[in-house]
Enzyme design. Structure first.
Site, PDB file in Angstrom:
ATOM      1  N   SER A 147       5.743  -1.404   3.069  1.00 51.04           N
ATOM      2  CA  SER A 147       5.063  -1.316   4.366  1.00 51.04           C
ATOM      3  C   SER A 147       6.003  -0.665   5.366  1.00 51.04           C
ATOM      4  O   SER A 147       7.232  -0.783   5.241  1.00 51.04           O
ATOM      5  CB  SER A 147       4.681  -2.721   4.844  1.00 51.04           C
ATOM      6  OG  SER A 147       4.402  -2.737   6.227  1.00 51.04           O
ATOM      7  N   TYR A 160       6.304 -11.485   7.096  1.00 47.92           N
ATOM      8  CA  TYR A 160       5.747 -10.385   6.283  1.00 47.92           C
ATOM      9  C   TYR A 160       6.713  -9.198   6.286  1.00 47.92           C
ATOM     10  O   TYR A 160       7.039  -8.639   5.228  1.00 47.92           O
ATOM     11  CB  TYR A 160       4.387  -9.979   6.865  1.00 47.92           C
ATOM     12  CG  TYR A 160       3.750  -8.786   6.195  1.00 47.92           C
ATOM     13  CD1 TYR A 160       3.081  -8.929   4.985  1.00 47.92           C
ATOM     14  CD2 TYR A 160       3.818  -7.519   6.773  1.00 47.92           C
ATOM     15  CE1 TYR A 160       2.494  -7.833   4.368  1.00 47.92           C
ATOM     16  CE2 TYR A 160       3.227  -6.428   6.163  1.00 47.92           C
ATOM     17  CZ  TYR A 160       2.564  -6.583   4.956  1.00 47.92           C
ATOM     18  OH  TYR A 160       1.984  -5.505   4.351  1.00 47.92           O
ATOM     19  N   LYS A 164       8.745  -7.303   3.166  1.00 47.65           N
ATOM     20  CA  LYS A 164       8.608  -5.878   2.835  1.00 47.65           C
ATOM     21  C   LYS A 164       9.967  -5.173   2.899  1.00 47.65           C
ATOM     22  O   LYS A 164      10.231  -4.257   2.112  1.00 47.65           O
ATOM     23  CB  LYS A 164       7.584  -5.223   3.768  1.00 47.65           C
ATOM     24  CG  LYS A 164       6.163  -5.753   3.551  1.00 47.65           C
ATOM     25  CD  LYS A 164       5.688  -5.490   2.132  1.00 47.65           C
ATOM     26  CE  LYS A 164       4.299  -5.994   1.851  1.00 47.65           C
ATOM     27  NZ  LYS A 164       3.838  -5.677   0.498  1.00 47.65           N
TER      28      LYS A 164
HETATM   29  N1  LIG Z   1      -3.529  -3.290   4.975  1.00 48.99           N
HETATM   30  C1  LIG Z   1      -2.410  -2.883   5.565  1.00 48.99           C
HETATM   31  O1  LIG Z   1      -2.374  -2.595   6.777  1.00 48.99           O
HETATM   32  C2  LIG Z   1      -1.161  -2.712   4.748  1.00 48.99           C
HETATM   33  C3  LIG Z   1      -0.131  -1.913   5.279  1.00 48.99           C
HETATM   34  C4  LIG Z   1       1.027  -1.749   4.545  1.00 48.99           C
HETATM   35  C5  LIG Z   1       1.163  -2.353   3.315  1.00 48.99           C
HETATM   36  N2  LIG Z   1       0.150  -3.139   2.826  1.00 48.99           N
HETATM   37  C6  LIG Z   1       0.354  -3.777   1.528  1.00 48.99           C
HETATM   38  O2  LIG Z   1      -0.590  -3.254   0.620  1.00 48.99           O
HETATM   39  C7  LIG Z   1      -0.818  -4.194  -0.436  1.00 48.99           C
HETATM   40  C8  LIG Z   1      -2.312  -4.361  -0.638  1.00 48.99           C
HETATM   41  O3  LIG Z   1      -2.846  -4.892   0.558  1.00 48.99           O
HETATM   42  P1  LIG Z   1      -4.341  -4.646   1.041  1.00 48.99           P
HETATM   43  O4  LIG Z   1      -4.275  -4.214   2.450  1.00 48.99           O
HETATM   44  O5  LIG Z   1      -5.093  -3.836   0.059  1.00 48.99           O
HETATM   45  O6  LIG Z   1      -4.811  -6.177   1.053  1.00 48.99           O
HETATM   46  P2  LIG Z   1      -6.085  -6.942   0.468  1.00 48.99           P
HETATM   47  O7  LIG Z   1      -5.954  -8.306   1.051  1.00 48.99           O
HETATM   48  O8  LIG Z   1      -7.310  -6.163   0.700  1.00 48.99           O
HETATM   49  O9  LIG Z   1      -5.797  -6.977  -1.108  1.00 48.99           O
HETATM   50  C9  LIG Z   1      -4.784  -7.754  -1.651  1.00 48.99           C
HETATM   51  C10 LIG Z   1      -5.164  -8.121  -3.062  1.00 48.99           C
HETATM   52  O10 LIG Z   1      -4.069  -8.879  -3.607  1.00 48.99           O
HETATM   53  C11 LIG Z   1      -4.615  -9.977  -4.313  1.00 48.99           C
HETATM   54  N3  LIG Z   1      -3.647 -11.066  -4.427  1.00 48.99           N
HETATM   55  C12 LIG Z   1      -3.242 -11.932  -3.462  1.00 48.99           C
HETATM   56  N4  LIG Z   1      -2.375 -12.825  -3.967  1.00 48.99           N
HETATM   57  C13 LIG Z   1      -2.208 -12.490  -5.271  1.00 48.99           C
HETATM   58  C14 LIG Z   1      -1.440 -13.033  -6.340  1.00 48.99           C
HETATM   59  N5  LIG Z   1      -0.680 -14.137  -6.159  1.00 48.99           N
HETATM   60  N6  LIG Z   1      -1.495 -12.446  -7.542  1.00 48.99           N
HETATM   61  C15 LIG Z   1      -2.276 -11.358  -7.744  1.00 48.99           C
HETATM   62  N7  LIG Z   1      -3.059 -10.829  -6.799  1.00 48.99           N
HETATM   63  C16 LIG Z   1      -3.017 -11.383  -5.565  1.00 48.99           C
HETATM   64  C17 LIG Z   1      -5.860 -10.370  -3.540  1.00 48.99           C
HETATM   65  O11 LIG Z   1      -6.757 -11.148  -4.345  1.00 48.99           O
HETATM   66  C18 LIG Z   1      -6.396  -9.014  -3.142  1.00 48.99           C
HETATM   67  O12 LIG Z   1      -7.307  -8.511  -4.096  1.00 48.99           O
HETATM   68  C19 LIG Z   1      -0.101  -5.475  -0.016  1.00 48.99           C
HETATM   69  O13 LIG Z   1       1.145  -5.557  -0.665  1.00 48.99           O
HETATM   70  C20 LIG Z   1       0.109  -5.261   1.469  1.00 48.99           C
HETATM   71  O14 LIG Z   1       1.196  -6.002   1.960  1.00 48.99           O
HETATM   72  C21 LIG Z   1      -1.017  -3.313   3.507  1.00 48.99           C
END
Ligand SMILES: NC(=O)c1ccc[n+]([C@@H]2O[C@H](COP(=O)([O-])OP(=O)(O)OC[C@H]3O[C@@H](n4cnc5c(N)ncnc54)[C@H](O)[C@@H]3O)[C@@H](O)[C@H]2O)c1
Length: 278
Positions: A147, A160, A164
């Protein structure tokens, strides 16, 4: 072309964690497009199976990334489908509160999923990649969804951001550790991405405001950027690049960043009001 990459005559499997939805799902779609036999894995087994069927992946299955043995089992399943070519550590959780306002459980879960979950996944994938060298399939690609928050102070999302920063540090070190095996490790560091994770943040809270002051990306943009690093020596990429420059400058001067932060939140709050979201 590195032997870990998939081709019609030499198919490779790939595992994406947390791929039932969001960035993980988009990454699975991108890998299917490139010809990988993709295993969609998620804590939500039903969601993983549904997504796999919808996107034409090989299969969908349960994987709780907090369990090291479960990571190894899924790696073995993928290897049975075709030699493992790629593993993407995407699963993550986020709670938008100050450190002192989170519950003990939320702090622990954040570290268990976002940090340990990535370590278990990398270890499981690297073990398989190293074993495969004996059958002439040398190397492999490990992707990490980190992130932009890895690079800068992020009040209201401190735990968080710390997780990251940890996985970005892990990525840069492990990329060197595994280089001699031809295993490449890459992280993507995106700004806000329009997913259920962001939808879950308090619309009146500081995190939504700081995200609204930045750039909102799509899951597909992040997936493309991450997978485009496969087969290259690139270790990480921030998205957009200019936000990475600003974030790193903020981390060089946290005191100045403390002054800029309220201004950015006011800009974000105004954008949310204009969009009719608060
Ligand atoms: N959305 C944002 O703004 C953003 C920005 C930067 C990075 N990220 C990162 O991107 C990645 C995906 O996030 P997203 O935005 O698609 O979120 P999301 O919440 O839409 O998806 C996350 C997925 O991870 C799964 N999950 C949660 N705990 C788990 C576990 N213990 N084992 C296996 N699966 C698990 C959930 O069931 C879900 O399907 C994450 O690592 C997040 O930190 C997100």
């Amino acid at each position: 072309m590195p032997p870990s990459r998939t081709t019609p005559t030499r198919p490779r499997s790939a595992v994406v964690t947390g791929a039932a939805r969001g960035i993980g799902r988009a990454t699975a779609v991108e890998l299917v497009r490139l010809g990988y036999e993709v295993v969609v894995s998620d804590l939500d087994a039903v969601g993983a199976a549904a997504t796999a069927a919808e996107i034409g992946a090989h299969s969908g299955m349960a994987l709780d990334v907090r369990d090291p043995d479960a990571n190894r089992q899924v790696a073995a399943v993928a290897r049975d489908i075709a030699p493992l070519g790629a593993w993407v550590c995407n699963a993550g959780v986020a709670f938008d509160s100050d450190l002192v306002d989170l519950t003990d459980g939320q702090v622990r879960l954040s570290v268990d999923v976002n940090v340990l979950g990535v370590m278990w996944g990398m270890r499981a994938a690297a073990d398989v990649f190293r074993d495969q060298a004996a059958i002439g399939v040398r190397g492999g690609e490990i992707g990490v969804v980190a992130s932009l928050s890895a690079h800068a102070p992020v009040p209201n999302l401190s735990v968080y951001a710390a997780t990251k920063a940890a996985v970005l540090s892990l990525t840069t070190s492990v990329a060197s550790e595994l280089r001699a095996d031809g295993i490449r490790v890459h992280a993507v560091c995106p700004d806000g991405v329009a997913t259920a994770m962001v939808d879950g943040f308090d619309v009146h809270g500081g995190t939504r405001a700081i995200l609204a002051a930045g750039v909102m990306l799509t899951p597909e943009q992040v997936a493309r950027e991450l997978v485009a690093m496969f087969g290259t020596r690139r270790v990480y990429r921030t998205m957009p690049v200019w936000r990475g420059v600003v974030a790193r400058a903020a981390s060089l001067s946290p005191a100045a960043s403390m002054h800029a932060d309220p201004l950015l939140r006011r800009i974000g709050a105004r954008r949310l009001r204009r969009a009719g979201l608060r």
